[in-house]
Enzyme design. Structure first.
Site, PDB file in Angstrom:
ATOM      1  NE  ARG A  84      22.029 -86.426  48.602  1.00 55.81           N
ATOM      2  CZ  ARG A  84      22.760 -85.727  49.771  1.00 55.81           C
ATOM      3  NH1 ARG A  84      21.906 -86.419  51.195  1.00 55.81           N
ATOM      4  NH2 ARG A  84      23.443 -86.022  50.055  1.00 55.81           N
ATOM      5  CE  LYS A 103      24.156 -82.964  47.706  1.00 56.35           C
ATOM      6  NZ  LYS A 103      24.756 -82.580  47.515  1.00 56.35           N
ATOM      7  CG  ASP A 115      15.708 -91.682  51.957  1.00 54.09           C
ATOM      8  OD1 ASP A 115      16.322 -90.789  51.119  1.00 54.09           O
ATOM      9  OD2 ASP A 115      15.351 -91.233  53.683  1.00 54.09           O
ATOM     10  N   GLY A 116      16.228 -90.757  48.333  1.00 50.36           N
ATOM     11  CA  GLY A 116      16.686 -89.348  47.562  1.00 50.36           C
ATOM     12  C   GLY A 116      16.471 -87.946  48.487  1.00 50.36           C
ATOM     13  NE  ARG A 173      27.368 -84.850  39.087  1.00 47.20           N
ATOM     14  CZ  ARG A 173      27.810 -85.020  40.114  1.00 47.20           C
ATOM     15  NH1 ARG A 173      27.923 -85.292  41.093  1.00 47.20           N
ATOM     16  NH2 ARG A 173      26.031 -83.953  40.518  1.00 47.20           N
ATOM     17  CG  ASP A 244      31.048 -89.237  41.581  1.00 48.24           C
ATOM     18  OD1 ASP A 244      32.027 -90.272  42.332  1.00 48.24           O
ATOM     19  OD2 ASP A 244      30.212 -89.720  42.810  1.00 48.24           O
TER      20      ASP A 244
END
Length: 484
Positions: A84, A103, A115-116, A173, A244
């Site tokens: 997202r 974000k 749904d992002g 990351r 992550d």
């Protein structure tokens, strides 16, 4: 904003291009003047609002979501990625470039049926904690703004969508390296490509060869150790230390159900989704090493195992030394030049005995440290004593503390120095929750006030004394969920 697009142009197999989907009725909820200066912005404008809300194109931006994997709560997930978050590129500023990411900007190929979107409460929390940690001196990503909307989204109940505009020195990351080692087997060339990009962008003094790779990994180990030492000293629990969520630059990153300690609890759990306490406050140093071991495992195709192990063996020393430096400052203890391992252990035991006393007496972590700014260290009677129930145990500790402290000639200067490292104001979960409730009611004043106070956490700010108090009963030990 002026952008460069190094990640986008040099690493085309490391992302998917995707454009944000605008939110309805966008409006500013919060804005960081300090973060804006990093990318040469002044004031929020209507043009900027349209661009950062996904309702208009931002000139010079290349929109993309990065792919990576990671270990989540100990188990490997082979394909994650920005589900997202949509990165615009690297915005240029007076002291370097910062990734700009939306974000909550909408779904991406990595959304995994999500749904992002981000909900307002999580966007506000990320903004506040980014500001709070930065002004406390803790390495962190930054938040430029929060943009609200009237777009409904559903989590446990209906909420409204919002976007956090995040700034990061890098979004690379640990999980990026894991992806091209484990999920895309036989792609050692991609690992090398990512390593070379990382070194050229963020470690230009290192060469893109084995010697440079070894020096880089050692730096990552040391930076991670220092970051977690900061967290333990300031009383911050991240809550979701998946690989992550670990920045290769040693910045606090990807905030969810975090918390600053109220009453001190060594194994405080701030995440409702972590009932076994894998990421409890006291577990963070060990998890930091575990995560570095997973990164090392991913790097074995390009760095010999013996060299990786040698670097990992430096973690504990780096962690302890940085933690001791921070805690000695909190206690007012002089740094020991060329201290021995035995002397360091004695100081660790003195610090540990005090935090055990805090926990046994159910004392507020930050407020107790702040009281050292009122302490007369030359007096045999400590003003801290009345805070403790077990007076005999405190007296024994205080006598040992005074012996280690030695003679203080300028009490006022010593007290001022304590106030410069022991914050009066932290982002307590209940304060964030009160600000969020006010935003839901259309009142931005509590959020603006809290934000301004957190910009000066060491200042007295007597007009805001109420924000330094221990939480009310309902706000003690709030545990948040990963839902965002």
């Amino acid at each position: 904003m002026k952008f460069k697009q190094d990640f986008f142009t040099q690493l085309p197999e490391f992302y998917a291009q995707v454009y944000p989907q605008g939110i309805s009725n966008p409006h500013w909820l919060a804005w960081s003047e300090d973060a804006a200066k990093l990318i040469d912005l002044q004031q929020p404008t209507d043009v900027l609002l349209k661009g950062l809300s996904g309702n208009a194109a931002v000139e010079g931006a290349s929109y993309y979501a990065q792919v990576y994997s990671g270990h989540q709560f100990g188990g490997y997930t082979p394909r994650l990625g920005d589900g997202r978050s949509i990165i615009l590129g690297e915005a240029l500023g007076p002291q370097g470039a910062w990734d700009v990411a939306l974000k909550g900007g909408g779904p991406t190929p990595y959304s995994r049926h999500g749904d992002g979107r981000a909900v307002m409460r999580s966007a506000v929390r990320e903004f506040l904690v980014s500001e709070a940690l930065h002004h406390l001196g803790v390495p962190t990503t930054r938040a430029l703004a929060v943009i609200g909307s009237d777009m409904p989204v559903w989590r446990e109940s209906q909420e409204t969508a919002a976007i956090t505009v995040r700034l990061a020195r890098s979004h690379i990351r640990f999980g990026h390296f894991e992806f091209f080692c484990h999920s895309e087997r036989g792609q050692a060339d991609k690992l090398t490509q990512l390593l070379n990009f990382t070194l050229k962008q963020h470690y230009p003094h290192l060469s893109c060869d084995l010697a440079g790779y070894k020096a880089w990994f050692l730096q990552v180990v040391q930076d991670t150790a220092k970051l977690i030492a900061h967290w333990q000293a300031i009383g911050f629990a991240h809550g979701v230390m998946n690989t992550d969520n670990m920045s290769i630059l040693g910045d606090s990153f990807d905030f969810g159900p975090f918390a600053f300690l109220d009453t001190f609890q060594e194994y405080f759990i701030c995440n409702h989704s972590d009932p076994e306490g894998r990421y409890a406050f006291g577990q963070q140093p060990g998890i930091g090493l575990w995560n570095l071991q997973r990164l090392a495992q991913a790097l074995t195709p390009v760095i010999p195992s013996d060299d990786l192990i040698a670097a990992l063996n430096q973690y504990q020393h780096a962690l302890v030394q940085h933690y001791l430096m921070l805690m000695r400052a909190k206690l007012g203890l002089a740094e020991r030049a060329d201290s021995t391992a035995e002397q360091d252990q004695q100081d660790l035991e003195l610090i540990g005995r005090f935090t055990v006393l805090m926990e046994k007496n159910q004392l507020d972590y930050s407020n107790t440290w702040r009281r050292f700014g009122q302490l007369d260290p030359s007096s045999a009677h400590s003003s801290l004593r009345d805070d403790f129930i077990d007076l005999n145990e405190f007296d024994v500790w205080y006598q040992a503390y005074q012996v280690r402290l030695g003679k203080v000639t300028d009490v006022e200067a010593w007290q001022q120095a304590r106030n410069s490292v022991n914050p009066k104001y932290i982002l307590r979960n209940y304060l964030a929750q009160e600000a969020i409730i006010a935003v839901e009611e259309g009142n931005l004043a509590p959020l603006e006030r809290l934000h301004q106070v957190l910009r000066q956490p060491f200042a007295e700010q007597v007009e805001h004394e109420d924000l330094a108090k221990r939480p009310p009963d309902w706000g003690q030990g709030l545990i948040m969920s990963c839902s965002s």
